[in-house]
Design an enzyme around this catalytic site. Sequence first.
Site, PDB file in Angstrom:
ATOM      1  N   SER A 251     -17.223   5.482  53.791  1.00  0.00           N
ATOM      2  CA  SER A 251     -16.534   6.747  53.546  1.00  0.00           C
ATOM      3  C   SER A 251     -17.163   7.840  54.375  1.00  0.00           C
ATOM      4  O   SER A 251     -18.333   7.754  54.748  1.00  0.00           O
ATOM      5  CB  SER A 251     -16.643   7.121  52.072  1.00  0.00           C
ATOM      6  OG  SER A 251     -17.997   7.458  51.812  1.00  0.00           O
ATOM      7  N   LYS A 252     -16.358   8.874  54.628  1.00  0.00           N
ATOM      8  CA  LYS A 252     -16.848   9.890  55.557  1.00  0.00           C
ATOM      9  C   LYS A 252     -17.956  10.762  54.993  1.00  0.00           C
ATOM     10  O   LYS A 252     -18.622  11.460  55.731  1.00  0.00           O
ATOM     11  CB  LYS A 252     -15.691  10.714  56.113  1.00  0.00           C
ATOM     12  CG  LYS A 252     -14.886  11.488  55.099  1.00  0.00           C
ATOM     13  CD  LYS A 252     -13.864  12.354  55.837  1.00  0.00           C
ATOM     14  CE  LYS A 252     -12.842  12.892  54.892  1.00  0.00           C
ATOM     15  NZ  LYS A 252     -11.479  12.690  55.212  1.00  0.00           N
ATOM     16  N   ARG A 253     -18.183  10.682  53.709  1.00  0.00           N
ATOM     17  CA  ARG A 253     -19.296  11.464  53.167  1.00  0.00           C
ATOM     18  C   ARG A 253     -20.643  10.887  53.604  1.00  0.00           C
ATOM     19  O   ARG A 253     -21.624  11.586  53.716  1.00  0.00           O
ATOM     20  CB  ARG A 253     -19.227  11.511  51.632  1.00  0.00           C
ATOM     21  CG  ARG A 253     -18.312  12.628  51.137  1.00  0.00           C
ATOM     22  CD  ARG A 253     -18.398  12.804  49.644  1.00  0.00           C
ATOM     23  NE  ARG A 253     -18.015  11.591  48.939  1.00  0.00           N
ATOM     24  CZ  ARG A 253     -18.818  10.876  48.165  1.00  0.00           C
ATOM     25  NH1 ARG A 253     -20.065  11.243  47.987  1.00  0.00           N
ATOM     26  NH2 ARG A 253     -18.380   9.796  47.571  1.00  0.00           N
ATOM     27  N   LYS A 254     -20.660   9.570  53.846  1.00  0.00           N
ATOM     28  CA  LYS A 254     -21.935   8.930  54.167  1.00  0.00           C
ATOM     29  C   LYS A 254     -22.041   8.463  55.616  1.00  0.00           C
ATOM     30  O   LYS A 254     -23.125   8.210  56.113  1.00  0.00           O
ATOM     31  CB  LYS A 254     -22.133   7.720  53.255  1.00  0.00           C
ATOM     32  CG  LYS A 254     -21.969   8.080  51.803  1.00  0.00           C
ATOM     33  CD  LYS A 254     -22.863   7.272  50.913  1.00  0.00           C
ATOM     34  CE  LYS A 254     -22.857   7.844  49.523  1.00  0.00           C
ATOM     35  NZ  LYS A 254     -22.595   6.880  48.502  1.00  0.00           N
ATOM     36  N   ASN A 255     -20.926   8.280  56.267  1.00  0.00           N
ATOM     37  CA  ASN A 255     -20.917   7.723  57.620  1.00  0.00           C
ATOM     38  C   ASN A 255     -19.741   8.341  58.346  1.00  0.00           C
ATOM     39  O   ASN A 255     -18.697   8.525  57.736  1.00  0.00           O
ATOM     40  CB  ASN A 255     -20.601   6.217  57.529  1.00  0.00           C
ATOM     41  CG  ASN A 255     -21.784   5.356  57.871  1.00  0.00           C
ATOM     42  OD1 ASN A 255     -22.619   5.721  58.672  1.00  0.00           O
ATOM     43  ND2 ASN A 255     -21.833   4.200  57.253  1.00  0.00           N
TER      44      ASN A 255
END
Length: 480
Positions: A251-255
Site C-alpha cells: 500500500s502507498k502508505r508504506k511503499n
Amino acid sequence: MRIRTRIAPSPTGIAHVGNMYTALLNYAFAKSQEGKFILRIEDTDRERYVPGSEQVIFSALRWLGIQIDEGPEIGGPYEPYTQSKRLPIYVSHAQALVKKGKAYFCFCSPERLAAMRKSQQQRGKLSMYDGTCRRLTAAEAKKRAGSEKHVVRLKVPKTGSTSWRDLIRGDISFENFGLDDQVLLKSDGFPTYHLAVVVDDHRMRISHVIRAEEWISSTPKHILLFRAFGWKLPEFAHTPLLRNPDRSKLSKRKNPVSVVWYREHGFLPQALVNYLCLMGWSHPEGKEKFSLKEFIDNFSLERIQTTQPIFDVEKLRWLNGLYIRETKDQKLIGLLRPFVPKGAKASMLRRILPLIHDRIHTLEEFNDYAEFFFTKPQVDAKLLLKQSKHSQLETLRKLKEFMALLNTLQTGEFTAFKLEKRSRELAEDEWTPKKLFMTVRVAITGSTVSPPLFDSIHILGKTETIDRVKHAATILKTSS
Ligand code: GLU
C-alpha cells in the site's frame, strides 16, 4: 487452443505496481505460448474514474517493455476495448439471461435492501439478497419493468457447489448457498464488474484469466455466469498479492506503489521488471538478474508460489544498481538527463560519470554526488572546523597554503595524480593528509561525502577550485 490473456485495470489514476505485476505475468504467459496479450479498460464504475488514467497505464506498460497486442490505443478484432463504450452489449446480454430464466428483474429499493441487511446482521445471518423478486412470475416482472426502476440479478443455484482447478492453487470450491444473487445490471443501465468481465472475457476470446488472489471469491460468480450463458469457461489462475516488508498488503502508505514514482526516482524499467519477475517466481538456475526475454523463455504458471512475496524497495534499489553499473556511459548520460541540472554539458557528465558510476543505485542519486560540479556549494564554517580539528586561524592558514600550491601547478601538472602527490607534501604532524583532504573537500563540495577528491578538483579546474577555496575561507573568516 489459442492463448489469449488480458489485464483489465480500472482507471483509478495510477499504474499500480500490483497491476503491472499482473500484467507481467499475463504477458509472459501469453508470449511463452505464442499467444496474445490484451489490455481492456474497466471503467464502468464511474465514481472511481479518474480522467487521464488510461494514458498513465499505457505509458507505464510501454516503459516497462510490456507490449500489448490489442487494446484501446491500438485497436484489434474485438473493439472497443474500453467498457464504457460497450454498454449496449452488456444490456442485451443481461436481457438474454432474463429471457432464459437465468436472471431476474429486482425492484427492491435501496432502503428496503438496507433494512434487510440490517436485520440479517442483527440475527447473525450472512448478508445476502433474500430473493423477494426472484419469486415474482415472469409476467409480473415484465409488467413492472415497464414502469419501475430495477436492476438485473443472477439466479444463483441455492444448492451444490462451484469449483474449478486453479492453475496456480489447484482445486478451489465454493458452496453455492453462500453466493449472493449478484447484481449484473444496475438501474442506470451500467453493468457491474461481474457481468462486464464475463461478457468481455468471452467475447474477446480470453483463454486464461490470470489475476490477483483478491478476485478468488468473485470467480465462482463468474463461473456461474459463464454457465448461465452456456459458454465455455476460461482457465483461471490467481496470483499472489504483493506485500510490504512488514507483510501488510502493498500500500502507498508504506511503499511507493505507482510505477511513475519509480520512473521519476531513477529506477530503470529493466530493473523493475526483473524485480517483479522475482515475486513468487524463481529462475530455474537460481539467477537473480535476468531479462524479460529470459523470464518468458523460462516461464510457467506452475512455478508461481502461492506465498505472498515481499516487495522490498531496498532490494529493488540494489538490483537497480546492478543494472546501472552495466549500462554504458554513453547510454547512461542520456538516461541521466532528467536528473541533472538543465544546462549540464554532456562533456562534463562524461568526465564525472566514471567517478560515480559504481556508487549509485538510482539515476536520481547521481545528482546527490555530482550537484557540486554544477552549482557552487553552501559551505558551513562549523563543518570545516570539525574536519580540520584546528582553530579558525590555523585552518585559514592551511587553506591559503593549499591555494598557493594550486597556483604553482602548471596546466600540464593539473592531474589527479599530481594534485594528490603535491597535496600530501603539505601534510604536517598536526595536519594529517586525512584532516587536510577532508577540510578541502568540504571547502569545494560543501560535504564530507563526495567522489574522489583529486579527480573532482581536476574536473572542476584550477580557477574554479581556487575560487571555491577562497570563498570557503571568507565564510570561515566571517564566522564567529
Ligand atoms: N477491473 C478489475 C481490476 O481493477 C479486473 C479484475 C480482473 O482481472 O478480473 O483489477
